[in-house]
Design a protein around this motif. Structure first.
Motif, PDB file in Angstrom:
ATOM      1  N   ILE A   1     -74.215  33.023  29.243  1.00 17.98           N
ATOM      2  CA  ILE A   1     -72.904  32.362  29.234  1.00 17.98           C
ATOM      3  C   ILE A   1     -73.032  30.937  28.716  1.00 17.98           C
ATOM      4  CG2 ILE A   1     -71.118  31.400  30.747  1.00 17.98           C
ATOM      5  CD1 ILE A   1     -71.204  33.996  32.340  1.00 17.98           C
ATOM      6  N   GLU A   2     -73.988  30.183  29.263  1.00 20.44           N
ATOM      7  CA  GLU A   2     -74.044  28.766  28.894  1.00 20.44           C
ATOM      8  C   GLU A   2     -74.569  28.555  27.480  1.00 20.44           C
ATOM      9  OE1 GLU A   2     -72.384  26.779  30.553  1.00 20.44           O
ATOM     10  OE2 GLU A   2     -72.081  28.243  32.157  1.00 20.44           O
TER      11      GLU A   2
ATOM     12  N   ALA B   1     -72.330  32.498  25.050  1.00 17.46           N
ATOM     13  CA  ALA B   1     -70.937  32.925  25.139  1.00 17.46           C
ATOM     14  C   ALA B   1     -69.971  31.734  25.175  1.00 17.46           C
ATOM     15  CB  ALA B   1     -70.736  33.813  26.368  1.00 17.46           C
ATOM     16  N   ARG B   2     -70.340  30.674  25.913  1.00 18.03           N
ATOM     17  CA  ARG B   2     -69.405  29.555  26.011  1.00 18.03           C
ATOM     18  C   ARG B   2     -69.212  28.858  24.661  1.00 18.03           C
ATOM     19  NH1 ARG B   2     -67.144  28.201  30.582  1.00 18.03           N
ATOM     20  NH2 ARG B   2     -68.762  28.821  32.045  1.00 18.03           N
TER      21      ARG B   2
ATOM     22  N   SER C   1     -67.400  31.303  22.338  1.00 15.66           N
ATOM     23  CA  SER C   1     -66.016  31.608  22.728  1.00 15.66           C
ATOM     24  C   SER C   1     -65.032  30.584  22.193  1.00 15.66           C
ATOM     25  CB  SER C   1     -65.907  31.674  24.254  1.00 15.66           C
ATOM     26  OG  SER C   1     -66.029  30.367  24.808  1.00 15.66           O
TER      27      SER C   1
ATOM     28  N   PRO D   1     -61.567  31.570  18.499  1.00 21.07           N
ATOM     29  CA  PRO D   1     -60.171  31.113  18.638  1.00 21.07           C
ATOM     30  C   PRO D   1     -59.838  29.969  17.683  1.00 21.07           C
ATOM     31  CG  PRO D   1     -61.129  31.463  20.800  1.00 21.07           C
ATOM     32  CD  PRO D   1     -62.249  31.614  19.802  1.00 21.07           C
TER      33      PRO D   1
ATOM     34  N   LEU E   1     -56.422  36.189  22.984  1.00 24.84           N
ATOM     35  CA  LEU E   1     -56.235  37.638  22.955  1.00 24.84           C
ATOM     36  C   LEU E   1     -56.660  38.210  21.605  1.00 24.84           C
ATOM     37  CD1 LEU E   1     -52.817  37.927  24.871  1.00 24.84           C
ATOM     38  CD2 LEU E   1     -55.083  38.607  25.681  1.00 24.84           C
ATOM     39  N   GLY E   2     -56.397  37.475  20.536  1.00 27.35           N
ATOM     40  CA  GLY E   2     -56.839  37.907  19.211  1.00 27.35           C
ATOM     41  C   GLY E   2     -58.357  38.009  19.137  1.00 27.35           C
ATOM     42  N   THR E   3     -59.033  37.023  19.726  1.00 20.67           N
ATOM     43  CA  THR E   3     -60.498  37.057  19.767  1.00 20.67           C
ATOM     44  C   THR E   3     -60.993  38.263  20.549  1.00 20.67           C
ATOM     45  OG1 THR E   3     -60.675  34.657  19.564  1.00 20.67           O
ATOM     46  CG2 THR E   3     -62.540  35.799  20.575  1.00 20.67           C
ATOM     47  N   LEU E   4     -60.360  38.524  21.704  1.00 18.06           N
ATOM     48  CA  LEU E   4     -60.771  39.685  22.503  1.00 18.06           C
ATOM     49  C   LEU E   4     -60.563  40.988  21.726  1.00 18.06           C
ATOM     50  CD1 LEU E   4     -59.453  38.739  26.078  1.00 18.06           C
ATOM     51  CD2 LEU E   4     -61.841  38.986  25.374  1.00 18.06           C
TER      52      LEU E   4
ATOM     53  N   MET F   1     -63.288  41.183  18.945  1.00 19.13           N
ATOM     54  CA  MET F   1     -64.597  41.497  19.518  1.00 19.13           C
ATOM     55  C   MET F   1     -64.603  42.899  20.106  1.00 19.13           C
ATOM     56  SD  MET F   1     -65.829  37.936  21.192  1.00 19.13           S
ATOM     57  CE  MET F   1     -67.462  38.648  21.428  1.00 19.13           C
TER      58      MET F   1
END
Lengths: 226, 226
Positions: free
Chosen positions: A144-145, A148-149, A152, A156, A176-179, A182
């Motif tokens: 995450i660190e 992903a962070r 992420s 967007p 939501l577009g990114t989700l 992916m």
């Protein structure tokens, strides 16, 4: 692998308490480190952390087991270095594309990067499932660190720029577009142990091309200004 | 739960070698079976198969531990019955929708069904990861044969019918379309341990509505005849 090489040169003494000192073959040391990381990736991704011994990794890399202690301290250190290398490369690629200095279709390039990576290294999703997504997965916080962070934010931002340029519709939610992007790209790989079988998918060149064409069109039609 | 009730009534003696015979409280027996399945679902999904004892499940269900032996033989039997119930319900829902006798937008209904299920039971993806998608996952074969294989035919058939009705474009590949639809719908839940944190997602009513609107529009725009 410039990053790995540089780090190996810049920080040559992480041997730890029981380390055996700098290895003799100076010239090859960056190669040895890289070979150990490659062997670790192959073996860990096939069988998981607990089933692989450092001895096997050294044999696979044609290196002395002492080199693992020298460069990575222990199996866990090697494992973490391997995971970091995989995700840093992916992040560097996404970052480069998201900077958006190349092409008229940065979304196509992001899709291409993810799909190329996943078709070349289909063990990445298995590793993600085991090390990041499972309950109590050991690598989740670092993933995450370190990956992903930062990642992420890139997608967007890219979608916002595409909206500003008039290529995507104004009411598209960038998160939501990114989700969606992916999800369309990663899901078939995450679910491959099931989806591959029930849909009879083979990860060959033909499927890659059809998958890329389909997904790009699905996303751009789905998100474009009408 | 008509299926569970019926099976409990129709097959009242799966007690196994060391079973203790039919329980006394005749009238409540279907309820007890259902309560055990509910408790098993809650506890197994929170902590996984190995971390939960049959004693705890019986306590959570306010039932006698002997009832687990009576209805399911042992912990593994209870676990499999629980998984089968979850996925059979979902399959029954998809099958009903794919039969396509209700509405002008069966795709919206499929999306709604999946999203409603996932927002209500967000532990399903965790269970999928642990029991189906992980390397060597114990429930994979049964999941494929009992759920994924039948379900994998329903959605492509639905997309074919939508193509025939002129609502989706002729060159849409039904398998790739199914993967996109499932990817957009399931990925945020499969990846929730990471995506939930880095995107600050809360699985509340507001997000559910925005997610459904966005995903339906992304898919129908992406796949429709232009």
């Amino acid at each position: 692998m410039p990053a790995a090489t540089k780090r190996a040169k810049a920080k040559p003494s992480p041997a730890g308490r029981r380390g055996r000192g700098r290895p003799k073959q100076e010239a090859d040391s960056a190669d040895v480190r890289a070979a150990l990381l490659d062997a670790a990736r192959r073996l860990f991704s096939e069988r998981g952390f607990h089933e692989v011994s450092t001895r096997e990794i050294a044999r696979e890399a044609q290196a002395n087991p002492a080199m693992i202690r020298y460069y990575f301290e222990d199996k866990e250190g090697l494992y973490k270095a391997m995971l970091q290398q995989v995700f840093q490369r992916l992040l560097a690629g996404v970052g480069e594309l998201a900077a958006g200095t190349r092409d008229e279709s940065p979304i196509a390039e992001v899709l291409n990067l993810y799909a190329r990576t996943l078709f070349r290294d289909p063990w990445i999703p298995r590793l993600l499932i085991r090390e990041v997504l499972s309950d109590g997965a050991p690598f989740r916080e670092e993933f995450i660190e370190q990956f992903a962070r930062p990642a992420s934010k890139l997608l967007p931002e890219l979608l916002e720029r595409e909206k500003a340029a008039g290529r995507l519709r104004d009411d598209l939610d960038p998160t939501l577009g990114t989700l969606s992007l992916m999800g369309m790209t990663l899901f078939p790989f995450l679910a491959f142990p099931v989806a591959g079988r029930v849909f009879g998918i083979r990860l060959d060149d033909d499927f890659r091309e059809r998958f890329l064409d389909h997904t790009l069109r699905m996303f751009t039609n789905g998100a474009e200004k009408t």
